[in-house]
Design an enzyme around this catalytic site. Structure first.
Site, PDB file in Angstrom:
ATOM      1  N   SER A  21     -16.150  13.620  66.465  1.00 38.50           N
ATOM      2  CA  SER A  21     -15.944  14.882  65.768  1.00 38.50           C
ATOM      3  C   SER A  21     -16.257  14.752  64.289  1.00 38.50           C
ATOM      4  O   SER A  21     -15.836  13.803  63.632  1.00 38.50           O
ATOM      5  CB  SER A  21     -14.482  15.309  65.939  1.00 38.50           C
ATOM      6  OG  SER A  21     -14.246  16.487  65.204  1.00 38.50           O
ATOM      7  N   GLY A  46     -13.696  19.511  64.008  1.00 40.96           N
ATOM      8  CA  GLY A  46     -12.311  19.938  64.176  1.00 40.96           C
ATOM      9  C   GLY A  46     -12.136  21.435  63.961  1.00 40.96           C
ATOM     10  O   GLY A  46     -12.577  21.972  62.944  1.00 40.96           O
ATOM     11  N   ASN A  69     -15.244  10.203  53.115  1.00 39.16           N
ATOM     12  CA  ASN A  69     -15.463  11.627  53.210  1.00 39.16           C
ATOM     13  C   ASN A  69     -14.167  12.370  52.998  1.00 39.16           C
ATOM     14  O   ASN A  69     -13.098  11.925  53.444  1.00 39.16           O
ATOM     15  CB  ASN A  69     -16.104  12.009  54.558  1.00 39.16           C
ATOM     16  CG  ASN A  69     -15.082  12.377  55.617  1.00 39.16           C
ATOM     17  OD1 ASN A  69     -14.508  13.477  55.635  1.00 39.16           O
ATOM     18  ND2 ASN A  69     -14.806  11.440  56.509  1.00 39.16           N
ATOM     19  N   LEU A  73     -11.876  19.345  56.419  1.00 38.31           N
ATOM     20  CA  LEU A  73     -11.781  20.023  57.709  1.00 38.31           C
ATOM     21  C   LEU A  73     -12.341  21.447  57.658  1.00 38.31           C
ATOM     22  O   LEU A  73     -11.805  22.365  58.288  1.00 38.31           O
ATOM     23  CB  LEU A  73     -10.333  20.032  58.207  1.00 38.31           C
ATOM     24  CG  LEU A  73      -9.779  18.639  58.540  1.00 38.31           C
ATOM     25  CD1 LEU A  73      -8.262  18.691  58.722  1.00 38.31           C
ATOM     26  CD2 LEU A  73     -10.430  18.080  59.792  1.00 38.31           C
ATOM     27  N   CYS A 130      -3.697  14.789  60.302  1.00 37.44           N
ATOM     28  CA  CYS A 130      -3.556  15.789  59.254  1.00 37.44           C
ATOM     29  C   CYS A 130      -2.293  15.540  58.459  1.00 37.44           C
ATOM     30  O   CYS A 130      -1.341  14.959  58.976  1.00 37.44           O
ATOM     31  CB  CYS A 130      -3.500  17.179  59.870  1.00 37.44           C
ATOM     32  SG  CYS A 130      -5.013  17.561  60.720  1.00 37.44           S
TER      33      CYS A 130
END
Lengths: 306, 264
Positions: A21, A46, A69, A73, A130
């Site tokens: 992902s 995501g 990175n 999101l 997260c």
């Protein structure tokens, strides 16, 4: 005939190389150069309930043997994905896995529920790396067993689909988190997500990323991933997707021998979009030269001398 | 459609202090790039450094492509050492180039620092169509400017003006100051195309707005995929929204990025 297929519960992959992902977006842009339907599966960027703008630039920087990175999101939201991006992937015969996340347990469950009703999606992958909004301790949802269990359980209640939980390496004991998500009902685990890291420009004295910190990916984290895969394979029964710095067939085989059923590739596609297909070919060549008929024989086949 | 193919290095040499020109020929048929487009160049055979380097085409013919680049770090340093007959994998052409249809008769091109590179290719194409080009190129100081190279390269229908901050050649000051001066004498240009550091592009955008001349700017960003998938390379627009430089750019309308205020 060499059989590269992998069976994980009711999820069948034609080969063990899966698009991770993030780097691939929703698959459209890379489609001509690396057809998503040729990979074992394609995991979407995501997805969140509502679209997200992402972080201020700069969002990436190169570091030794890898990169940081902090995309933030950014995504078009789950509804827009289903309407605008999924059909393209399905038309091409791609095995689609939807990666999703939320800023609360409720959001995870809601998003999982929406994705559940889509029959063209073969599996879901919950990104629990997260920020731990509202939690008592732990930097990320996946940093403590309690939160990881809570989210997995909520997602499992919301979906019948094969549920993969992607763990963050930012934790004291990865096997503790893995056991927690297994007992909460996860069908598989992805090890690992990026590692929180940072870089500073010494001339300007400013962080290289707009977000200050970001996730480290690439060859630099592969040894950490291999270690975590091996430790976790000895601690849980559910299958593992290995991820973290896979660049070659050798890297993929390392993870499979350590205990992974399949591997995810991300950062490598920036270096060489042809790499994923070459990794599949390399695994097959290895099996042929070693006289291995089925990939099953390699999974967790590490030899430890007592 | 961008392709990822091997190119063979024809030449790779220094044209000014820290500035190189690399010419390559493709090993198979490939799409012809447009001025303002760029490519993602794989600078090593293996995976270290891991990322490719984005460079704007500074020229292209049927047989060759050309990139002019400044050595700013590890990647460009490696690129500068690559020899003739070596092969590099190049993914391209990528991005949105300059809108050539904006030039009806006269175009004004403003380059700052290494920003002149894509403008040379733009000059080639516009002058080939018999259009008039005025080229303003600014730099800190003379050693950084490939003066003879540029003068030899530009064919008829091109007026070249240099600007250096230390006055070592041409106008003493910023390219944007020279631009203001030139427009004061004659502002009859169809379009302004610019490439260079962001503060310069901002100044150029304000000047273009003042003279009501349509303006396009080419920006740069750190890139990973280069083709619109990873969302690494965003630039903020005037509303604070994020635009992907590799896909929605690298050429933008100046007013997309720069509002009336000059502090961004």
């Amino acid at each position: 005939m060499t059989d590269l297929s992998v069976q994980l519960g009711n999820l069948i992959l034609k080969n063990p190389v899966v698009a991770a992902s993030g780097p691939w977006g929703y698959g459209l842009e890379y489609a001509d150069i690396c057809p998503p339907e040729k990979l074992g599966a394609f995991i979407s960027k995501g997805l969140s309930l509502k679209p997200r703008k992402g972080n201020p630039p700069p969002r990436i920087c190169e570091t030794p043997s890898g990169m940081l990175n902090a995309i933030g999101l950014q995504n078009i939201g789950v509804d827009a994905f289903l309407k605008e991006k999924l059909p393209f992937l399905v038309e091409r015969g791609t095995t689609v896995i939807a990666n999703f996340f939320g800023s609360s347990v409720e959001e995870y469950a809601q998003t999982a529920e929406i994705l559940s009703s889509v029959k063209e999606i073969s599996a879901l992958e919950a990104n629990i790396s997260c920020p731990n909004v509202g939690g008592k301790e732990g930097k990320f949802f996946g940093s403590t067993a309690e939160r990881a269990f809570e989210i997995t359980q909520a997602c499992k209640k919301a979906t019948d689909k094969f549920l993969i939980v992607k763990l963050t390496p930012e934790t004291r004991d990865i096997t503790e988190i893995a056991k927690a998500v297994e007992s909460a009902g996860a069908d598989a685990i992805t090890l690992i997500n990026t590692f929180p890291a940072m870089a500073i420009d010494v001339k300007t004295r400013k962080p290289k990323l707009g977000n200050i910190t970001g996730g480290l990916s690439g060859p630099a984290i592969k040894p950490i991933a291999v270690r975590m895969i091996w430790e976790t394979a000895n601690a849980v029964n559910i299958p593992i997707f290995g991820a973290g710095g896979v660049m070659t067939a050798e890297d993929a085989l390392e993870m499979i021998i350590a205990g992974a059923h399949a591997v995810q590739v991300g950062t490598v596609v920036f270096n060489d979009p042809g790499a994923p297909l070459r990794i599949i070919e390399g695994i097959e060549n290895f099996m042929v030269s070693e006289g291995i008929l089925s990939l099953k024989e390699l999974i967790g086949s590490i030899v430890i001398d007592n | 459609m961008p392709q990822d193919i091997y190119f063979t290095v024809v030449e790779n040499y220094l044209i000014a202090k820290g500035v190189y020109l690399i010419k390559l020929r493709p090993t198979v048929m490939t799409a012809h790039p447009l001025p303002g487009q760029f490519a993602m160049i794989k600078i090593v055979e293996g995976g270290h450094p891991i990322l490719r380097r984005p460079l704007s085409y500074s020229g292209a013919t049927n047989h060759e492509v050309q990139f002019i680049y400044k050595v700013v770090g590890e990647g460009t340093g490696i690129l500068s050492q690559i020899k003739k007959e070596e092969q590099l994998k190049i993914l391209g052409p990528l991005g949105k180039g300059f809108d050539l249809s904006l030039t009806k008769k006269k175009a004004l091109l403003v380059g700052g620092g290494i920003g002149f590179a894509p403008l040379l290719y733009l000059t080639d194409v516009l002058t080939e169509k018999k259009l008039q080009v005025t080229l303003i190129i600014g730099a800190k100081s003379l050693p950084l400017l490939p003066v003879e190279f540029i003068e030899k390269r530009a064919k008829q229908n091109t007026k070249i003006h240099f600007a250096t901050e230390d006055g070592s050649i041409g106008w003493r000051g910023m390219a944007s100051d020279l631009l203001t001066d030139i427009l004061t004498n004659d502002s009859n240009y169809d379009v302004l195309y610019s490439c260079g550091p962001m503060p310069m592009l901002n100044s150029v955008a304000q000047i273009a707005r003042k003279h009501k001349i349509p303006c396009e700017v080419s920006v740069e960003a750190f890139m990973a995929c280069g083709l619109g998938a990873c969302m690494s390379c965003v630039v903020r627009d005037r509303e604070g929204e994020y635009l992907q430089v590799c896909k929605e750019g690298p050429v933008f309308k100046a007013e997309q990025l720069f509002g009336e205020k000059s502090n961004d």
